[in-house]
Design an enzyme around this catalytic site. Structure first.
Site, PDB file in Angstrom:
ATOM      1  N   HIS A  74      24.857  43.871 104.853  1.00  0.00           N
ATOM      2  CA  HIS A  74      24.407  43.416 103.487  1.00  0.00           C
ATOM      3  C   HIS A  74      25.102  44.620 102.610  1.00  0.00           C
ATOM      4  CE1 HIS A  74      22.495  41.111 100.290  1.00  0.00           C
ATOM      5  NE2 HIS A  74      22.237  42.219  99.654  1.00  0.00           N
TER       6      HIS A  74
ATOM      7  N   GLY B 274      19.116  45.168  91.283  1.00  0.00           N
ATOM      8  CA  GLY B 274      19.241  46.678  90.667  1.00  0.00           C
ATOM      9  C   GLY B 274      19.120  47.888  91.450  1.00  0.00           C
TER      10      GLY B 274
ATOM     11  N   ASP C  52      25.916  45.544  98.402  1.00  0.00           N
ATOM     12  CA  ASP C  52      25.196  45.243  97.093  1.00  0.00           C
ATOM     13  C   ASP C  52      26.454  45.717  96.158  1.00  0.00           C
ATOM     14  OD1 ASP C  52      22.773  43.729  97.550  1.00  0.00           O
ATOM     15  OD2 ASP C  52      22.144  45.827  98.362  1.00  0.00           O
TER      16      ASP C  52
ATOM     17  N   GLY D  56      17.258  49.462  95.348  1.00  0.00           N
ATOM     18  CA  GLY D  56      16.578  49.202  96.580  1.00  0.00           C
ATOM     19  C   GLY D  56      15.227  49.915  96.283  1.00  0.00           C
ATOM     20  N   GLY D  57      14.209  49.599  97.684  1.00  0.00           N
ATOM     21  CA  GLY D  57      12.915  50.288  97.733  1.00  0.00           C
ATOM     22  C   GLY D  57      11.991  49.991  96.617  1.00  0.00           C
TER      23      GLY D  57
ATOM     24  N   MET E 279      16.094  36.292  95.682  1.00  0.00           N
ATOM     25  CA  MET E 279      15.703  37.818  95.237  1.00  0.00           C
ATOM     26  C   MET E 279      14.111  37.775  95.263  1.00  0.00           C
ATOM     27  SD  MET E 279      18.370  39.134  95.177  1.00  0.00           S
ATOM     28  CE  MET E 279      17.391  40.675  94.828  1.00  0.00           C
TER      29      MET E 279
ATOM     30  N   SER F 261      20.826  46.670 104.684  1.00  0.00           N
ATOM     31  CA  SER F 261      21.600  46.974 103.107  1.00  0.00           C
ATOM     32  C   SER F 261      22.113  48.262 102.961  1.00  0.00           C
ATOM     33  CB  SER F 261      20.798  46.641 101.827  1.00  0.00           C
ATOM     34  OG  SER F 261      21.193  46.977 100.811  1.00  0.00           O
TER      35      SER F 261
ATOM     36  N   ASP G 111      16.102  38.777  99.916  1.00  0.00           N
ATOM     37  CA  ASP G 111      16.524  39.928  99.551  1.00  0.00           C
ATOM     38  C   ASP G 111      15.460  40.756  98.904  1.00  0.00           C
ATOM     39  OD1 ASP G 111      18.241  42.214  99.086  1.00  0.00           O
ATOM     40  OD2 ASP G 111      19.718  41.143  97.972  1.00  0.00           O
ATOM     41  N   GLY G 112      15.170  42.018  99.087  1.00  0.00           N
ATOM     42  CA  GLY G 112      14.271  42.730  98.263  1.00  0.00           C
ATOM     43  C   GLY G 112      12.636  43.054  98.873  1.00  0.00           C
ATOM     44  N   GLY G 113      12.478  44.267  99.240  1.00  0.00           N
ATOM     45  CA  GLY G 113      11.046  44.511  99.411  1.00  0.00           C
ATOM     46  C   GLY G 113      10.515  44.095 100.786  1.00  0.00           C
TER      47      GLY G 113
ATOM     48  N   HIS H  87      26.848  40.741  98.172  1.00  0.00           N
ATOM     49  CA  HIS H  87      25.952  40.272  97.149  1.00  0.00           C
ATOM     50  C   HIS H  87      26.504  40.910  95.798  1.00  0.00           C
ATOM     51  CE1 HIS H  87      21.740  40.365  95.532  1.00  0.00           C
ATOM     52  NE2 HIS H  87      22.395  39.547  94.683  1.00  0.00           N
TER      53      HIS H  87
ATOM     54  N   MET I  66      26.143  41.437  92.195  1.00  0.00           N
ATOM     55  CA  MET I  66      25.336  41.465  90.846  1.00  0.00           C
ATOM     56  C   MET I  66      26.309  41.876  89.674  1.00  0.00           C
ATOM     57  SD  MET I  66      22.114  42.891  93.204  1.00  0.00           S
ATOM     58  CE  MET I  66      22.912  43.730  94.370  1.00  0.00           C
TER      59      MET I  66
ATOM     60  N   MET J 193      26.972  46.087  91.998  1.00  0.00           N
ATOM     61  CA  MET J 193      26.343  46.134  90.844  1.00  0.00           C
ATOM     62  C   MET J 193      27.376  46.571  89.873  1.00  0.00           C
ATOM     63  SD  MET J 193      22.860  47.703  91.981  1.00  0.00           S
ATOM     64  CE  MET J 193      21.934  47.036  93.471  1.00  0.00           C
TER      65      MET J 193
HETATM   66  C1  DX5 Z   1      18.406  44.633  95.126  1.00  0.00           C
HETATM   67  C2  DX5 Z   1      19.539  44.570  96.359  1.00  0.00           C
HETATM   68  C3  DX5 Z   1      18.949  44.648  97.690  1.00  0.00           C
HETATM   69  C4  DX5 Z   1      18.375  45.900  97.972  1.00  0.00           C
HETATM   70  C5  DX5 Z   1      17.265  45.743  98.899  1.00  0.00           C
HETATM   71  O1  DX5 Z   1      19.126  44.649  94.028  1.00  0.00           O
HETATM   72  O2  DX5 Z   1      20.187  43.251  96.222  1.00  0.00           O
HETATM   73  O3  DX5 Z   1      19.902  44.126  98.716  1.00  0.00           O
HETATM   74  O4  DX5 Z   1      19.460  46.776  98.677  1.00  0.00           O
HETATM   75  O5  DX5 Z   1      16.714  46.775  99.345  1.00  0.00           O
HETATM   76  P1  DX5 Z   1      15.362  46.937  99.925  1.00  0.00           P
HETATM   77  O6  DX5 Z   1      15.406  46.439 101.107  1.00  0.00           O
HETATM   78  O7  DX5 Z   1      14.868  48.809 100.026  1.00  0.00           O
HETATM   79  O8  DX5 Z   1      14.398  46.226  98.822  1.00  0.00           O
HETATM   80 ZN    ZN Z   2      21.352  42.209  97.946  1.00  0.00          ZN
END
Ligand code: DX5
Ligand code: ZN
Length: 215
Positions: free
Chosen positions: A32, A141, A34, A143-144, A136, A7, A174-176, A65, A67, A36
């Protein structure tokens, strides 16, 4: 074989072209990306100019992606910016069936993202129209964030739903996603793993991508 989609949200935007080059050279499969809007999610990331800049250097497909609310307004513009896969949230698109047709008509693969609280059952009349479901595993919203464990149960349910319809829909998580859970996610049935923080906060991002890809 599962796919890895680093991402870009976690990249260093002051040296974006070198992070894009790193992904080109790695055995990652997709970028990927993102987007927003500060309305659907409490954060604003980037838009068309940045996606176009990534596309200029990327040698792999862009998995975009969205959002954003009412994503149907911008389908054509995201294709023009360089999206190969375009994913919209089920919670953000009132006429989701129409939106997916719009995306496919533009020649892109169509994805549906679902938030952690959205039941898999809400996909039962639409899953077979999607090339990909982006599940998700954090609240979108940022990362991390920490992986939500209930995701494993939802993957199982989604796998069953896809099988019932004899569909080829891919499951993206997607996420964590991190080095502690990626193997379990692949075993559970994930086809695509998105990884932001795990890749970009690592001292050797390219080697980390390799580890995730090996499974
Ligand atoms: C969150 C995003 C993810 C994010 C993932 O809203 O859609 O794609 O970048 O980041 P990590 O892998 O750090 O959770
Ligand atoms: Zn994403």
């Amino acid at each position: 074989m599962h796919l890895i989609a680093p991402s870009i949200l976690s990249a260093d935007f002051s040296q974006l072209s070198s992070d894009v080059a790193m992904i080109n050279k790695s055995n990652a499969d997709w970028f990927h990306v993102d987007v927003m809007d500060g309305v659907f999610v409490p954060n604003i990331s980037f838009g068309f100019p940045v996606i176009k800049a990534i596309k200029k250097h990327a040698e792999k497909p862009l998995d975009v992606h969205l959002m954003i609310v009412k994503p149907e307004r911008y389908v054509e513009q995201f294709r023009e910016a360089g999206a190969d896969v375009l994913t919209v949230h089920i919670e953000a698109s009132t006429h989701l069936h129409r939106t997916l047709q719009q995306i496919k008509k533009e020649g892109m693969k169509a994805g549906i993202a679902i938030n952690p609280h959205t039941p898999v059952a809400s996909l039962s009349d639409i899953v077979f129209e999607a090339d990909l479901i982006c599940m998700m595993s954090v609240n979108p919203g940022f990362g991390g964030q920490k992986f939500i464990e209930n995701t494993y149960r939802k993957i199982q349910e989604l796998k069953e739903l896809i099988a019932i319809h004899n569909s080829k829909t891919l499951i993206e998580i997607d996420g964590g996603v991190d080095l502690n859970n990626y193997k379990k996610l692949i075993a559970a049935g994930a086809d695509v793993l998105v990884a932001g923080n795990t890749v970009f906060s690592s001292s050797d991002p390219k080697a980390t991508i390799e580890v995730l890809k090996k499974g």
